[in-house]
Design an enzyme around this catalytic site. Sequence first.
Site, PDB file in Angstrom:
ATOM      1  N   HIS A  50      24.232  76.181 -34.867  1.00 19.22           N
ATOM      2  CA  HIS A  50      24.451  74.803 -36.097  1.00 19.22           C
ATOM      3  C   HIS A  50      25.429  73.769 -35.632  1.00 19.22           C
ATOM      4  CE1 HIS A  50      21.183  77.772 -37.677  1.00 19.22           C
ATOM      5  NE2 HIS A  50      20.554  76.837 -37.650  1.00 19.22           N
TER       6      HIS A  50
ATOM      7  N   PRO B  94      16.165  72.840 -25.106  1.00 20.63           N
ATOM      8  CA  PRO B  94      15.168  73.215 -25.142  1.00 20.63           C
ATOM      9  C   PRO B  94      14.442  71.343 -24.355  1.00 20.63           C
ATOM     10  CG  PRO B  94      14.919  74.654 -26.509  1.00 20.63           C
ATOM     11  CD  PRO B  94      15.947  73.543 -26.591  1.00 20.63           C
TER      12      PRO B  94
ATOM     13  N   GLN C   7      16.905  68.678 -35.142  1.00 16.64           N
ATOM     14  CA  GLN C   7      17.303  69.203 -36.635  1.00 16.64           C
ATOM     15  C   GLN C   7      19.047  69.909 -36.106  1.00 16.64           C
ATOM     16  OE1 GLN C   7      15.393  72.785 -38.187  1.00 16.64           O
ATOM     17  NE2 GLN C   7      14.215  70.896 -39.314  1.00 16.64           N
ATOM     18  N   PHE C   8      19.189  69.966 -35.258  1.00 16.44           N
ATOM     19  CA  PHE C   8      20.302  69.954 -35.395  1.00 16.44           C
ATOM     20  C   PHE C   8      20.593  70.197 -33.412  1.00 16.44           C
ATOM     21  CE2 PHE C   8      19.842  72.410 -39.275  1.00 16.44           C
ATOM     22  CZ  PHE C   8      20.867  72.342 -39.508  1.00 16.44           C
ATOM     23  N   ALA C   9      21.430  69.126 -33.347  1.00 12.69           N
ATOM     24  CA  ALA C   9      22.686  69.033 -32.136  1.00 12.69           C
ATOM     25  C   ALA C   9      21.767  70.637 -31.215  1.00 12.69           C
ATOM     26  CB  ALA C   9      23.544  68.605 -31.727  1.00 12.69           C
ATOM     27  N   ASP C  10      22.339  71.805 -31.797  1.00 12.32           N
ATOM     28  CA  ASP C  10      22.485  73.477 -31.210  1.00 12.32           C
ATOM     29  C   ASP C  10      20.830  72.922 -30.994  1.00 12.32           C
ATOM     30  OD1 ASP C  10      25.131  73.843 -32.185  1.00 12.32           O
ATOM     31  OD2 ASP C  10      23.725  72.850 -33.687  1.00 12.32           O
ATOM     32  N   TYR C  11      19.714  72.359 -31.450  1.00  8.55           N
ATOM     33  CA  TYR C  11      18.235  72.892 -30.539  1.00  8.55           C
ATOM     34  C   TYR C  11      17.771  71.662 -30.031  1.00  8.55           C
ATOM     35  CZ  TYR C  11      18.132  75.311 -35.611  1.00  8.55           C
ATOM     36  OH  TYR C  11      18.112  75.963 -36.057  1.00  8.55           O
TER      37      TYR C  11
ATOM     38  N   GLU D 210      10.968  67.461 -36.408  1.00 14.90           N
ATOM     39  CA  GLU D 210      11.039  68.443 -37.293  1.00 14.90           C
ATOM     40  C   GLU D 210      10.974  68.602 -38.950  1.00 14.90           C
ATOM     41  OE1 GLU D 210      12.791  71.074 -35.343  1.00 14.90           O
ATOM     42  OE2 GLU D 210      11.901  71.725 -32.878  1.00 14.90           O
TER      43      GLU D 210
ATOM     44  N   GLU E  39      11.072  71.015 -29.021  1.00 17.01           N
ATOM     45  CA  GLU E  39      12.233  69.858 -28.719  1.00 17.01           C
ATOM     46  C   GLU E  39      12.004  69.147 -27.803  1.00 17.01           C
ATOM     47  OE1 GLU E  39      12.966  73.161 -30.205  1.00 17.01           O
ATOM     48  OE2 GLU E  39      13.501  72.182 -32.033  1.00 17.01           O
TER      49      GLU E  39
END
Lengths: 410, 337
Positions: free
Chosen positions: B129, B89, B82-86, B29, B60
């Site tokens: 984030h 999925p 984009q962030f490890a939190d994403y 992304e 993702e």
Amino acid sequence: MSGPTPLSFHVPGPAVRPGGAPDFSDVPISRAGEVRRPEVDAAPEDIRDLAFSIIRVLNRDSEAVGPWAGLLSDAELLEGLRHMMTLRTFDARMQMAQRQGKTSFYMQHLGEEAVSCAFRKALAPGDMNFPTYRQAGLLIAGGYPMLDMMCQIYSNELDPLKGRQLPVLYSSREHGFFTVSGNLATQYIQAVGWAMASAMKGDTKIAAGWIGDGSTAESDFHAGLVFASTYKAPVVLNIVNNQWAISTFQGIARGGSGTFAARGLGFGIPALRVDGNDYLAVHAVARWAVGRARRNLGPTLIEHVTYRVGAHSTSDDPSVYRPKAESDAWPLGDPVLRLRNHLIRRGAWSEERHRQAEAEILSTVIAVQKEAEGHGTLHSGPHPSARDMFEGVYETMPPHLRRQRQQGGV
Amino acid sequence: MARKTMVEAIRDAMDVCMQRDDNVVVFGEDVGYFGGVFRCTQGLQQKYGESRCFDAPINESGIVGAAVGMAAYGLRPCIEIQFADYMYPAYDQIVSEAARLRYRSNGQFTAAMVVRMPTGGGIFGGQTHSQSPEALFTHVSGLKTVVPCNPYDAKGLLIAAIEDNDPVIFLEPKRLYNGPFDGQHDKPVTPWARHALGEVPDGHYTVPLGKAAIRRAGAAVTVLAYGTMVFVAETAAEQAGVDAEIVDLRSLVPYDLETIAASVAKTGRCVVVHEATLTSGFGAELSALVQENCFYHLEAPVMRVAGWDTPYPHAQEWDYFPGPARVARALKAVMEA
């Protein structure tokens, strides 16, 4: 003043359950030869109707009719018939082997043989399928050794996958068959990624993704469509609608929308429905879609309309959730009998030759089975070494795994 | 030798690999035209074209799944979440697919790919984030998990990861993108340009996966840390006045048991520090390894300092963060035990 009307919850269900009379009256069937055949470079918006009809070639009189007919020679059709018969015989023997305790599990293709066998013949060497567990016809029609298939099912000493995979989750890069995952739909987006890679490298190979009707509910189905559409990937996206996802009828994944093929329309992907029990129709549609991908015209979505005659797997009992006679009532018939009858009608085959072929194929499959069992079955080795269990997790075994292997005494 | 930020070092690593191998591709992304929200991929699309570096849909699972397919083809995708939190999925594609292709196909298909993702807190990123999900990866057979703590290592480890033939999870502590961070959140970040560890050689070099580094030699207690916590541990050791040896793991799987065990055998004490939540965190694995391998050298129980077992809060970020004061307390506690 009255309050708002209470809402009611809707759960779709099949037309009938066990004890009821089989009913496919809600399945609109196009007549053989009726559906048009557009040019391979047709704009998706100009062929939206093909997502709602069913492309069929063989009519009730076993004749090949309409614009999708005439692509295959007698020899090619006879070869296709032999592939389907081989798959059916293979299935029957392996199903029995599971019942005899020679393996843990088996999944058969009964009623769906045309889909994978016919599709395979539209591909070229180097193309890659990303299949589910019900496309062994891709291997059989692609010339993969049956001995290797059986040894995989038995997890014996010759198992190409060293006993690491469930039976029927085959893998053969050489034969264009991506390693099958037990997790549903993951392979769909991978097929698109593989196709993207081929395009990125300026290659000429294409990919084919496979999914069942139930798994179209998975997010990765939609991920696959987004990526295929965005990057115009050279991929053929197949949906095998065999009416049943274990015990769940196809309407649970489809909801109220028209068809599974119609899922492609929102992505601008050309979408076609085909009679999955018609070898000629499946092959013709596959060839159209493969040609489109090969000419860099992007993805195509194909819904193969078929019926899973057998159980989902050896762990399933379909008599619990659908009428026993439902498969007999399936309006698109049996793919093997339909091609057999067509070849007889063409004068290229006979009932006697068919019976002979059945006997020959059975004898060949039994011979291979004996050979495979000579190398062991699941519960009566020889098996791949327990040492192999530790290999191939990484390219090079890291120290912690090496220590564990030593602790395991292998 | 140029001094670079970690962002520049990471970009440099991809640049070097893309230059050397046409099969290395970068996508995710915002990574194409824009160069990534942290600018790690800035300029790569302009230099290598859209078929080598491109934007992906916000999906993702699709990004990782497509990369798995590309890797099966023979490319070497280096993708960005984009962030490890994403990454949740995409977890199935990482865990069930990328990690197992080699094993389940007996080597017929492999997933030589890198999944880069900014990790950790300290930027007021709130619950979505700030997370450190490394233990979710270290638990998975078939994955390698890497966490650099400075620009030199970031470049060398990332090149090694891209050239590795197994799938590598590359966690980038975002609080370190622009400079080292000692856990004193009210102080400005020291830029890498004024820090010795910011020196990054040009061209190709690697830092091998599976090798830890001793960041600070000491004799009294071993601190096992990685990422941001390496610098927090240094500050804590100074605050506590303890002669701590700080081991930067760099790579969590494979891990460097040899260096860990040698250090603990020498010091006889061990504190494990990470930013992720305590329970079932990677610190539990480290603690167990030390217990199994160094029990007869230990003079005190192994202690762990970690994020609390709560979601990462926004306003209370600095109460959550395992800062130098908490680490210093643990150091004093093991010295007094």
